[in-house]
Each structure stands twice: as C-alpha cells, then as structure tokens.
Motif scaffolding. Structure first.
Motif, PDB file in Angstrom:
ATOM      1  N   ARG A  32     -12.189  -3.314  -9.513  1.00 27.99           N
ATOM      2  CA  ARG A  32     -10.707  -2.100  -9.828  1.00 27.99           C
ATOM      3  C   ARG A  32      -9.883  -3.217  -9.476  1.00 27.99           C
ATOM      4  O   ARG A  32      -8.219  -2.521  -9.043  1.00 27.99           O
ATOM      5  CB  ARG A  32     -10.591  -1.757 -10.548  1.00 27.99           C
ATOM      6  CG  ARG A  32     -11.462  -0.860 -11.825  1.00 27.99           C
ATOM      7  CD  ARG A  32     -11.084   1.011 -11.997  1.00 27.99           C
ATOM      8  NE  ARG A  32     -12.279   1.223 -13.184  1.00 27.99           N
ATOM      9  CZ  ARG A  32     -11.964   2.200 -13.472  1.00 27.99           C
ATOM     10  NH1 ARG A  32     -10.924   3.522 -13.005  1.00 27.99           N
ATOM     11  NH2 ARG A  32     -12.982   3.398 -14.442  1.00 27.99           N
ATOM     12  N   PHE A  34      -7.108  -5.142  -8.970  1.00 26.92           N
ATOM     13  CA  PHE A  34      -6.661  -6.002  -9.734  1.00 26.92           C
ATOM     14  C   PHE A  34      -5.370  -6.884  -9.500  1.00 26.92           C
ATOM     15  O   PHE A  34      -4.824  -7.176 -10.085  1.00 26.92           O
ATOM     16  CB  PHE A  34      -5.543  -5.047 -11.167  1.00 26.92           C
ATOM     17  CG  PHE A  34      -7.141  -4.211 -11.894  1.00 26.92           C
ATOM     18  CD1 PHE A  34      -7.336  -4.807 -12.999  1.00 26.92           C
ATOM     19  CD2 PHE A  34      -7.090  -2.734 -12.022  1.00 26.92           C
ATOM     20  CE1 PHE A  34      -9.038  -4.087 -13.371  1.00 26.92           C
ATOM     21  CE2 PHE A  34      -7.745  -2.801 -12.740  1.00 26.92           C
ATOM     22  CZ  PHE A  34      -8.974  -3.567 -13.210  1.00 26.92           C
ATOM     23  N   LEU A  65      -4.875 -13.084 -13.743  1.00 27.93           N
ATOM     24  CA  LEU A  65      -4.709 -11.798 -13.628  1.00 27.93           C
ATOM     25  C   LEU A  65      -3.516 -11.525 -12.037  1.00 27.93           C
ATOM     26  O   LEU A  65      -2.670 -10.612 -12.077  1.00 27.93           O
ATOM     27  CB  LEU A  65      -5.237 -11.074 -12.614  1.00 27.93           C
ATOM     28  CG  LEU A  65      -6.152  -9.111 -12.453  1.00 27.93           C
ATOM     29  CD1 LEU A  65      -5.179  -8.923 -13.864  1.00 27.93           C
ATOM     30  CD2 LEU A  65      -7.345  -8.915 -11.726  1.00 27.93           C
TER      31      LEU A  65
END
Length: 204
Positions: A32, A34, A65
């Motif tokens: 996670r 990100f 991303l």
C-alpha cells in the motif's frame, strides 16, 4: 414507463471466482505504498467486466502509479492470462521498455499464471501481489474502474465489441489521461501531471 408498458432490461449478475489459497511465492512488496517518486517505478493492473453485445466482456488495465496514468489496456470475451498479458505488452511498449519496474496486482489467476509470470521475467519486471481478500491493497485500480463505470460506460452496456473497444479505449487513453481532473494530482489529469513533473524534475 408503466404508462407505456415498458420494462427495463438489466444485465445479469456477474459471478466472481474467489481465490482459495494465498500466494506466499508472490509477496505483497508494494504494501500500500501508493505514493511513488517517479514514472515507471510501480505499475498496477487489474481486470473488470463490461456488458457488451449481450454478454460479459473483460477489460484488463495497467496504470503507472506515479500519476495514476493509464498506460495499457485490452478487451476480450475471456478473462484469461492472454488478456492480462496484452495489457502488459501495451504498457511495456508504450513506456519505452523501461527497466526496474514493479508490477502489482490482486491475486487473480491471470496474474499468477506461468505465462504471465514468464512475461514479467522477460521484461525484467518485479512482481507484487495483494493479500488474499484485501481489495484495498490495489485500491488505485479500483478507483479507475469505478470512474469508468460510473461516469462513462452506458448503464445498459454496449451493443457490440467494436463499439466497446472504441469507447472504452477513448475514455482510458484520452479522456481519463488528458482531460479528466484527478484529485490525486491536485486537479490535473494524469498525463498532464506527469508531463509537468518531467518538466520540473527532469524525469526521462
């Protein structure tokens, strides 16, 4: 509609296949995290379904991303490994065959298949997978699909596969990337945010 004797036609319920086993051989390297520092550092991929020509079709999408830019996609009547591989191929070519990329996905069988993993090995891409049953581990992809379906795809689906390819392709590669404001980029569309970052920081 009642006065005219009309009835709405809704697509049937789509059945998901639940993953039954964990993949300890493909760890959740992204965890996670990100917010990445530059383009082609982490790509994310996933597959969603779209009602097209009277049956379900499947769209595989890959994003960078860094600014959540869509860099690859593919549409097929089968949610198989070839579908995921075609989206990855498009991303790899579109981004100039970069090195040292991480590719993150959920635990879909398409991404764990030998053919897909061999493709990643050929491109020298490191693989990361979400934990089983943790959709938030790949939440940026969920956000792309939510926007696609709530803002763009007709509520009754598409009449043909060709119509779906044209419309979905335009949304992902043009409208979403270049026109649609994105909250993550302080209101800038992903492609424009990436272009600005390259000008400021000199990313290649």
């Amino acid at each position: 509609m009642k006065e005219q004797g009309l009835m709405s036609k809704q697509p049937g319920k789509h059945a998901y296949k639940n993953v039954q086993v964990e993949r300890p051989d493909i760890p959740n390297l992204l965890a996670r995290q990100f917010d990445v520092e530059q383009p082609n550092q982490v790509w994310c991929g996933d597959i969603t379904y779209i009602w097209t020509g009277g049956s379900w079709h499947y769209a595989a999408v890959v994003i960078d991303l860094f600014t959540r830019r869509v860099i690859g996609w593919s549409l097929s009547n089968r949610p198989d490994t070839e579908l995921a591989a075609r989206a990855l191929d498009m991303a790899y070519e579109h981004r100039g065959k970069p090195q040292h990329v991480m590719f993150h996905s959920d635990q879909g069988s398409q991404y764990g298949a030998r053919k897909f993993r061999q493709r990643l090995w050929r491109y020298r891409i490191t693989q990361s997978m979400s934990r089983r049953g943790n959709c938030w581990d790949n939440s940026p992809m969920e956000r792309v699909f939510r926007s696609l379906k709530s803002e763009w795809v007709p509520s009754t689906g598409y009449c043909s596969i060709n119509e779906a390819k044209r419309d979905v392709g335009y949304y992902l590669m043009n409208y979403y990337n270049w026109e649609r404001p994105h909250q993550f980029n302080n209101g800038l569309p992903p492609a424009k945010a990436e272009k600005l970052a390259k000008m400021v920081s000199g990313f290649s």
